[in-house]
Scaffold this motif. Structure first.
Motif, PDB file in Angstrom:
ATOM      1  N   ARG A   1       0.885  -1.217   0.053  1.00 25.37           N
ATOM      2  CA  ARG A   1      -0.177  -0.075  -0.046  1.00 25.37           C
ATOM      3  C   ARG A   1       0.956   1.274  -0.084  1.00 25.37           C
ATOM      4  O   ARG A   1       1.336   1.938   1.132  1.00 25.37           O
ATOM      5  CB  ARG A   1      -0.853   0.009   1.175  1.00 25.37           C
ATOM      6  N   PHE A   2       1.056   1.839  -1.063  1.00 26.85           N
ATOM      7  CA  PHE A   2       1.916   2.946  -1.378  1.00 26.85           C
ATOM      8  C   PHE A   2       1.120   4.073  -1.721  1.00 26.85           C
ATOM      9  O   PHE A   2      -0.125   4.043  -1.683  1.00 26.85           O
ATOM     10  CB  PHE A   2       2.923   2.840  -2.698  1.00 26.85           C
ATOM     11  N   GLU A   3       1.548   5.264  -1.857  1.00 26.81           N
ATOM     12  CA  GLU A   3       0.858   6.355  -2.161  1.00 26.81           C
ATOM     13  C   GLU A   3      -0.158   6.295  -3.281  1.00 26.81           C
ATOM     14  O   GLU A   3      -1.227   6.501  -3.436  1.00 26.81           O
ATOM     15  CB  GLU A   3       1.606   7.650  -2.102  1.00 26.81           C
ATOM     16  N   ARG A   4       0.811   5.679  -4.336  1.00 25.58           N
ATOM     17  CA  ARG A   4       0.002   5.377  -5.652  1.00 25.58           C
ATOM     18  C   ARG A   4      -0.201   4.164  -5.947  1.00 25.58           C
ATOM     19  O   ARG A   4      -1.112   3.840  -6.902  1.00 25.58           O
ATOM     20  CB  ARG A   4       0.745   6.313  -6.812  1.00 25.58           C
ATOM     21  N   LEU A   5       0.414   3.188  -5.622  1.00 27.43           N
ATOM     22  CA  LEU A   5       0.425   1.890  -6.106  1.00 27.43           C
ATOM     23  C   LEU A   5       0.092   0.868  -4.904  1.00 27.43           C
ATOM     24  O   LEU A   5       0.418   1.015  -3.822  1.00 27.43           O
ATOM     25  CB  LEU A   5       2.027   1.278  -6.431  1.00 27.43           C
ATOM     26  N   GLN A   6      -0.937   0.036  -5.285  1.00 27.75           N
ATOM     27  CA  GLN A   6      -1.622  -1.116  -4.417  1.00 27.75           C
ATOM     28  C   GLN A   6      -1.363  -2.405  -5.036  1.00 27.75           C
ATOM     29  O   GLN A   6      -1.597  -2.444  -6.241  1.00 27.75           O
ATOM     30  CB  GLN A   6      -2.937  -0.704  -4.191  1.00 27.75           C
ATOM     31  N   LEU A   7      -0.804  -3.441  -4.435  1.00 26.53           N
ATOM     32  CA  LEU A   7      -0.755  -4.535  -4.858  1.00 26.53           C
ATOM     33  C   LEU A   7      -1.026  -5.692  -4.082  1.00 26.53           C
ATOM     34  O   LEU A   7      -0.827  -5.517  -2.634  1.00 26.53           O
ATOM     35  CB  LEU A   7       0.764  -4.964  -5.087  1.00 26.53           C
ATOM     36  N   ASP A   8      -1.590  -6.752  -4.453  1.00 26.76           N
ATOM     37  CA  ASP A   8      -2.069  -7.778  -3.548  1.00 26.76           C
ATOM     38  C   ASP A   8      -1.660  -9.007  -4.453  1.00 26.76           C
ATOM     39  O   ASP A   8      -2.072  -9.307  -5.799  1.00 26.76           O
ATOM     40  CB  ASP A   8      -3.780  -7.691  -3.579  1.00 26.76           C
ATOM     41  N   PHE A   9      -1.015 -10.036  -3.617  1.00 32.92           N
ATOM     42  CA  PHE A   9      -0.839 -11.356  -4.290  1.00 32.92           C
ATOM     43  C   PHE A   9      -1.046 -12.390  -3.310  1.00 32.92           C
ATOM     44  O   PHE A   9      -0.718 -12.323  -2.229  1.00 32.92           O
ATOM     45  CB  PHE A   9       1.001 -11.456  -4.707  1.00 32.92           C
ATOM     46  N   THR A  10      -1.690 -13.664  -3.779  1.00 34.11           N
ATOM     47  CA  THR A  10      -1.988 -14.687  -3.069  1.00 34.11           C
ATOM     48  C   THR A  10      -1.863 -15.857  -3.544  1.00 34.11           C
ATOM     49  O   THR A  10      -2.222 -15.846  -4.941  1.00 34.11           O
ATOM     50  CB  THR A  10      -3.521 -14.450  -2.438  1.00 34.11           C
ATOM     51  N   ALA A  11      -1.051 -16.705  -3.025  1.00 32.51           N
ATOM     52  CA  ALA A  11      -0.867 -18.043  -3.715  1.00 32.51           C
ATOM     53  C   ALA A  11      -1.719 -19.112  -2.831  1.00 32.51           C
ATOM     54  O   ALA A  11      -1.613 -18.937  -1.256  1.00 32.51           O
ATOM     55  CB  ALA A  11       0.573 -18.504  -3.721  1.00 32.51           C
ATOM     56  N   PHE A  12      -2.371 -20.107  -3.384  1.00 32.93           N
ATOM     57  CA  PHE A  12      -2.940 -21.074  -2.205  1.00 32.93           C
ATOM     58  C   PHE A  12      -2.979 -22.367  -3.007  1.00 32.93           C
ATOM     59  O   PHE A  12      -2.488 -22.530  -4.165  1.00 32.93           O
ATOM     60  CB  PHE A  12      -4.470 -20.584  -2.582  1.00 32.93           C
ATOM     61  N   VAL A  13      -3.095 -23.406  -1.988  1.00 33.73           N
ATOM     62  CA  VAL A  13      -3.383 -24.780  -2.340  1.00 33.73           C
ATOM     63  C   VAL A  13      -4.485 -25.510  -1.580  1.00 33.73           C
ATOM     64  O   VAL A  13      -4.486 -25.052  -0.321  1.00 33.73           O
ATOM     65  CB  VAL A  13      -2.062 -25.545  -1.947  1.00 33.73           C
ATOM     66  N   ASN A  14      -5.438 -25.998  -2.150  1.00 39.90           N
ATOM     67  CA  ASN A  14      -6.585 -26.390  -1.368  1.00 39.90           C
ATOM     68  C   ASN A  14      -6.671 -27.966  -1.690  1.00 39.90           C
ATOM     69  O   ASN A  14      -6.495 -28.395  -3.082  1.00 39.90           O
ATOM     70  CB  ASN A  14      -7.893 -25.779  -1.876  1.00 39.90           C
ATOM     71  N   GLN A  15      -6.706 -28.676  -0.815  1.00 38.19           N
ATOM     72  CA  GLN A  15      -6.906 -30.204  -0.823  1.00 38.19           C
ATOM     73  C   GLN A  15      -8.246 -30.680  -0.422  1.00 38.19           C
ATOM     74  O   GLN A  15      -8.695 -30.211   0.710  1.00 38.19           O
ATOM     75  CB  GLN A  15      -5.736 -31.033  -0.216  1.00 38.19           C
ATOM     76  N   TYR A  16      -8.954 -31.473  -1.074  1.00 39.10           N
ATOM     77  CA  TYR A  16     -10.246 -32.002  -0.830  1.00 39.10           C
ATOM     78  C   TYR A  16     -10.375 -33.381  -0.776  1.00 39.10           C
ATOM     79  O   TYR A  16      -9.740 -34.314  -1.456  1.00 39.10           O
ATOM     80  CB  TYR A  16     -11.180 -31.557  -2.127  1.00 39.10           C
ATOM     81  N   SER A  17     -11.010 -33.879   0.152  1.00 37.00           N
ATOM     82  CA  SER A  17     -11.396 -35.329   0.347  1.00 37.00           C
ATOM     83  C   SER A  17     -12.753 -35.693   0.344  1.00 37.00           C
ATOM     84  O   SER A  17     -13.594 -34.866   0.501  1.00 37.00           O
ATOM     85  CB  SER A  17     -10.934 -35.968   1.751  1.00 37.00           C
ATOM     86  N   ASN A  18     -13.340 -36.711  -0.233  1.00 34.95           N
ATOM     87  CA  ASN A  18     -14.614 -37.295  -0.472  1.00 34.95           C
ATOM     88  C   ASN A  18     -15.540 -36.282  -1.402  1.00 34.95           C
ATOM     89  O   ASN A  18     -16.763 -36.186  -0.992  1.00 34.95           O
ATOM     90  CB  ASN A  18     -15.324 -37.582   0.906  1.00 34.95           C
ATOM     91  N   LEU A  19     -14.994 -35.869  -2.251  1.00 35.60           N
ATOM     92  CA  LEU A  19     -15.536 -34.783  -2.947  1.00 35.60           C
ATOM     93  C   LEU A  19     -16.540 -35.762  -3.836  1.00 35.60           C
ATOM     94  O   LEU A  19     -16.742 -36.748  -4.173  1.00 35.60           O
ATOM     95  CB  LEU A  19     -14.627 -34.377  -4.315  1.00 35.60           C
ATOM     96  N   ILE A  20     -17.891 -34.927  -3.760  1.00 39.37           N
ATOM     97  CA  ILE A  20     -19.288 -35.333  -4.379  1.00 39.37           C
ATOM     98  C   ILE A  20     -19.236 -35.408  -5.911  1.00 39.37           C
ATOM     99  O   ILE A  20     -19.425 -34.182  -6.318  1.00 39.37           O
ATOM    100  CB  ILE A  20     -20.378 -35.379  -3.434  1.00 39.37           C
ATOM    101  N   VAL A  21     -19.517 -36.295  -6.577  1.00 40.32           N
ATOM    102  CA  VAL A  21     -19.770 -36.293  -8.010  1.00 40.32           C
ATOM    103  C   VAL A  21     -21.007 -36.778  -8.132  1.00 40.32           C
ATOM    104  O   VAL A  21     -21.555 -38.059  -8.006  1.00 40.32           O
ATOM    105  CB  VAL A  21     -18.619 -36.963  -8.852  1.00 40.32           C
ATOM    106  N   ASP A  22     -21.982 -35.945  -8.829  1.00 39.53           N
ATOM    107  CA  ASP A  22     -23.283 -36.329  -9.239  1.00 39.53           C
ATOM    108  C   ASP A  22     -23.307 -37.173 -10.339  1.00 39.53           C
ATOM    109  O   ASP A  22     -22.748 -36.908 -11.345  1.00 39.53           O
ATOM    110  CB  ASP A  22     -24.351 -35.112  -9.278  1.00 39.53           C
ATOM    111  N   ALA A  23     -24.473 -37.934 -10.408  1.00 43.74           N
ATOM    112  CA  ALA A  23     -24.560 -39.034 -11.567  1.00 43.74           C
ATOM    113  C   ALA A  23     -23.593 -39.548 -12.267  1.00 43.74           C
ATOM    114  O   ALA A  23     -23.066 -39.346 -13.528  1.00 43.74           O
ATOM    115  CB  ALA A  23     -25.253 -37.984 -12.694  1.00 43.74           C
ATOM    116  N   GLU A  24     -22.710 -40.278 -11.502  1.00 47.78           N
ATOM    117  CA  GLU A  24     -21.487 -40.969 -12.128  1.00 47.78           C
ATOM    118  C   GLU A  24     -21.960 -42.237 -12.627  1.00 47.78           C
ATOM    119  O   GLU A  24     -22.707 -42.820 -11.950  1.00 47.78           O
ATOM    120  CB  GLU A  24     -20.372 -41.245 -10.839  1.00 47.78           C
ATOM    121  N   LEU A  25     -21.239 -42.509 -13.781  1.00 48.69           N
ATOM    122  CA  LEU A  25     -21.831 -43.715 -14.357  1.00 48.69           C
ATOM    123  C   LEU A  25     -20.922 -45.028 -13.885  1.00 48.69           C
ATOM    124  O   LEU A  25     -19.609 -45.058 -13.686  1.00 48.69           O
ATOM    125  CB  LEU A  25     -21.132 -44.033 -15.864  1.00 48.69           C
ATOM    126  N   VAL A  26     -21.793 -45.844 -13.137  1.00 48.53           N
ATOM    127  CA  VAL A  26     -21.051 -47.099 -12.214  1.00 48.53           C
ATOM    128  C   VAL A  26     -21.261 -48.293 -12.919  1.00 48.53           C
ATOM    129  O   VAL A  26     -20.326 -49.187 -12.475  1.00 48.53           O
ATOM    130  CB  VAL A  26     -21.662 -47.172 -10.853  1.00 48.53           C
TER     131      VAL A  26
END
Length: 750
Positions: A549-574
């Protein structure tokens, strides 16, 4: 878990050099605190505070931006946010709809960082909105909204269940509506108004949309304020870049459609004294769409089942009644107390009719209804101990939803007999307690939080479901302990670093747990069966970021990693045999999505008597099913948005360029889209569009906005809209976005 995120192999593929070169060309920024005040938000901590004080990524879209861009839909409002998209596929089928691609969760509603659908919690003034419901024969979306009632949109990225309960697996989008005080602020004389308001009229060329909105607000001394807002709009189907007007399945232009929307927002704000504030809210939103589905007609009808005529009628409404009370208690256990009691109902109905070549007239009359009670209790206490200051928020939340559906009509496919229910009447109950401690020590802020939640999905009636279903619907109970930890370090007056670890949790929906569909078509028995063994979805998210947050310049940087378990998938062909195709909603195990968002603003100062500023927003993500090793189809291609703005006292000019990378074939798992059939998914190519706009202020209280969208008339497709379309489909242009179009609006304050 996080190893692949930091590998050197991954980083070069994002090609950051062009943007780095752009930043290098900017004049030097002065190392002083930013002159532009950061936005105030409530979604990050359930308390109003500066977005820069939060150890997490959050975006806001204010009233000025919504007005100037003349946003009509959620997609309009969110289109420039990195790693964010909204699916709005055109209406092409009704009674004859049978594509399982439409029944894949994550392809309706808002998508944040590669996960969407009902995994993103949507709230209005903190009150959770009804979900979408997608079945093989009906789609009910979540856009129970009128942006004419909204003054700010807050988008919270990453798992947020520690504060917002189940459904906040991927993030939260909170729509903050106007209050009376927004129209009663001091005028030219410096005195607060006793009566104020706004009137606005808008026209949009891409769908011939006409909108009229008006607000009136008043003050009764120091005790009461009131407000009433009403809006109405009429429009047609959004244009495409298709050119085939044939009244059959070859059609690529939009189907004839007539839409009607209306909304009402009433608020009464009372200040009875002793530090109390009570807000009573009544909100009503109604949407109607009547479509003549020319695209459903068979080109050369010859078989009995060929469609000669088809139409669709859709109606959706949401009603909300809420009481939001704030108390100043100044006691040993709390400084402030907030209570919220809300009742909300979302009701949708879709009626499809068609005539077959055999002479059969078919009707599908489908209903989906949610009634939601929500009770929130939250206390806040500030404690000081030496160099530490603690802002403690704790409370409890209780929600109860009654969910019903009904399928009726004429001439169902065997063995269905109307009326019936795809899943039994269900009651969802959520009980939770949470605590968060925002601890400040010098330049450091450490924010731990914990939520304990129990949810129950209980079948309340089997009538209409069992029978004909061979098994009764099943109930489910789940609980979770959800921690979060955020850290913010103000390294210098201009720079701050932050990081957050959080967990998400989501219980299976009634339709996922017990949905059943059966149809016998020539040569094939199609069956969707319930899965009583579904497990709740879970997520773990880590994000690291920096703010300048400078007088004239604003910067935002975000790095992320998300890990999911048991994700639900609808209408999967079994199971797939020559005579049977069996589908079921299943848990798919583990998945990972990683990426980044980089955005900024530079104020060039005074140029030719006006103020010049530039913005950019860049986001990329990659996702993979860790069990199969295949890519996650829900992840959007990367987008870069560049903006330029010039302001003078009487007028403003702005331009926005958007570049979306191509969806690479290697990032698509066609097998999961087409249920192992040999088709190849269409991969939309890269594109660049340019929008131009202007605002003229002939008087202090009058604004005229004009915008030209897609100035170069570029034909392009968005990945969420073409999901399920094959690469060789002859009607791909039907899913293209509008060409060059004009929007005009007039806004008058009083």
């Amino acid at each position: 878990m996080f190893q692949s995120f930091f590998t050197s192999r991954w980083l070069p593929r994002w090609r950051p050099l062009p943007l780095c070169a752009l930043l290098a060309c900017l004049p030097p920024a002065h190392a002083q605190p930013a002159a532009q005040l950061p936005p105030m938000v409530v979604s990050g901590s359930m308390q109003e505070q500066s977005a820069d004080d939060l150890p997490q990524s959050i975006d806001t879209i204010g009233a000025e931006q919504l007005e100037e861009q003349q946003s009509q839909t959620l997609r309009d409002a969110l289109q420039d946010l990195p790693n964010t998209s909204v699916r709005t596929a055109p209406a092409r089928l009704a009674v004859s709809a049978a594509s399982t691609a439409f029944a894949r969760d994550g392809n309706t509603g808002i998508n944040i960082r590669g996960i969407g659908g009902n995994r993103v919690l949507m709230t209005v003034d903190g009150i959770r909105m009804p979900r979408s419901y997608v079945s093989r024969s009906a789609i009910f979306d979540r856009e129970y909204l009128s942006l004419e009632l909204v003054k700010r949109v807050e988008l919270l990225r990453g798992p947020a269940s520690a504060l917002y309960s189940s459904d906040a697996l991927a993030g939260v989008v909170n729509f903050v509506t106007y209050n009376p005080e927004d129209f009663l602020r001091a005028g030219d004389a410096g005195e607060p108004k006793t009566l104020g308001g706004r009137a606005a009229v808008q026209w949009a060329g891409e769908n011939d949309g006409k909108t009229l909105a008006a607000t009136v607000a008043g003050r009764a001394g120091d005790v009461a304020q009131w407000m009433l807002t009403a809006s109405a709009s009429r429009s047609h189907a959004t244009e495409t870049m298709g050119s085939n007007n044939a009244p059959n399945a070859d059609r690529t232009t939009a189907n004839p459609e007539h839409d009607r929307d209306q909304a009402l927002l009433a608020k009464l704000v009372l200040h009875p004294g002793s530090g109390q504030r009570h807000t009573l809210t009544l909100e009503h939103v109604q949407r109607h769409a009547n479509t003549e589905l020319l695209s459903s007609r068979t080109v050369r009808p010859s078989r009995p089942g060929d469609v000669l005529r088809e139409s669709s009628r859709y109606a959706a409404g949401r009603d909300r009644l809420a009481w939001d009370a704030h108390y100043r208690v100044d006691s040993a256990w709390a400084d402030q107390l907030r209570t919220v009691l809300a009742l909300q109902r979302g009701d949708s109905r879709r009626v499809g009719e068609n005539d077959l070549n055999s002479g059969v007239h078919r009707v599908r009359d489908n209903h989906y209804d949610e009634r939601i009670w929500q009770l929130d209790l939250q206390a806040e206490k500030i404690l000081r101990s030496g160099a530490w200051t603690h802002r403690i928020a704790y409370g409890a939340q209780a929600t109860r939803s009654s969910i019903t559906n009904l399928y009726d009509g004429l001439n169902p496919l065997p063995p269905d007999v109307f009326p019936l229910k795809r899943f039994p009447d269900t009651r969802e109950t959520g009980l939770a307690a949470y605590v968060q401690d925002e601890s400040v020590w010098g330049d450091w802020t450490v924010t731990p939080g914990l939520r304990i939640e129990r949810t129950a999905v209980d079948v309340t009636s089997q009538a209409g479901f069992y029978p004909p279903s061979p098994q009764p619907g099943q109930s489910l109970t789940a609980s979770a302990v959800l921690p979060k930890l955020g850290v913010l370090w103000r390294a210098t007056p201009a720079w701050s670093l932050f990081g957050q670890y959080s967990q998400g949790f989501r219980t299976p929906e009634p339709g996922q747990l017990n949905d059943r569909y059966e149809a016998i078509v020539p040569g094939t028995h199609v069956l969707i069966i319930p899965n009583p063994n579904l497990k709740p979805e879970r997520s773990r998210g880590l994000e690291l970021g920096a703010r300048a947050r400078f007088e004239r310049l604003q910067l935002d940087f975000t790095a992320f990693v998300n890990q999911y378990s048991n994700l639900i998938v609808d209408a999967e062909l079994v199971r797939d045999t020559p005579t049977e195709r069996l589908f079921q909603t299943v848990n798919v195990g583990r998945a990972r999505i990683h990426g980044f968002e980089f955005k900024g603003r530079y104020d060039w100062g005074t140029v030719a008597g006006g103020r010049l500023a530039g913005t950019f927003a860049w986001g990329m993500a990659r996702g993979r099913n860790l069990d199969s090793g295949k890519p996650l189809n829900s992840v959007d291609p990367a987008q870069l948005a560049l903006g330029l703005r010039y302001d003078t006292a009487p007028w403003s000019l702005w331009a926005t360029a958007r570049h979306r990378l191509a969806k690479k074939p290697g990032d698509i798992d066609s097998g999961s889209i087409f249920n192992s059939r040999p088709e190849v998914q269409f991969a939309p190519p890269a594109y660049t569009t340019l929008d131009l706009g202007a605002q003229w202020r002939p008087a202090r209280d009058t604004r005229i906005n004009i915008a030209i969208h897609n100035l170069t008339n570029r034909k392009y497709w968005l990945w969420p809209d073409v999901y399920g379309q094959t690469a060789n489909a002859p009607v791909l242009d039907a899913y293209s976005q509008p060409g060059r179009s004009l929007r005009i609006s007039l806004v008058k304050d009083f």
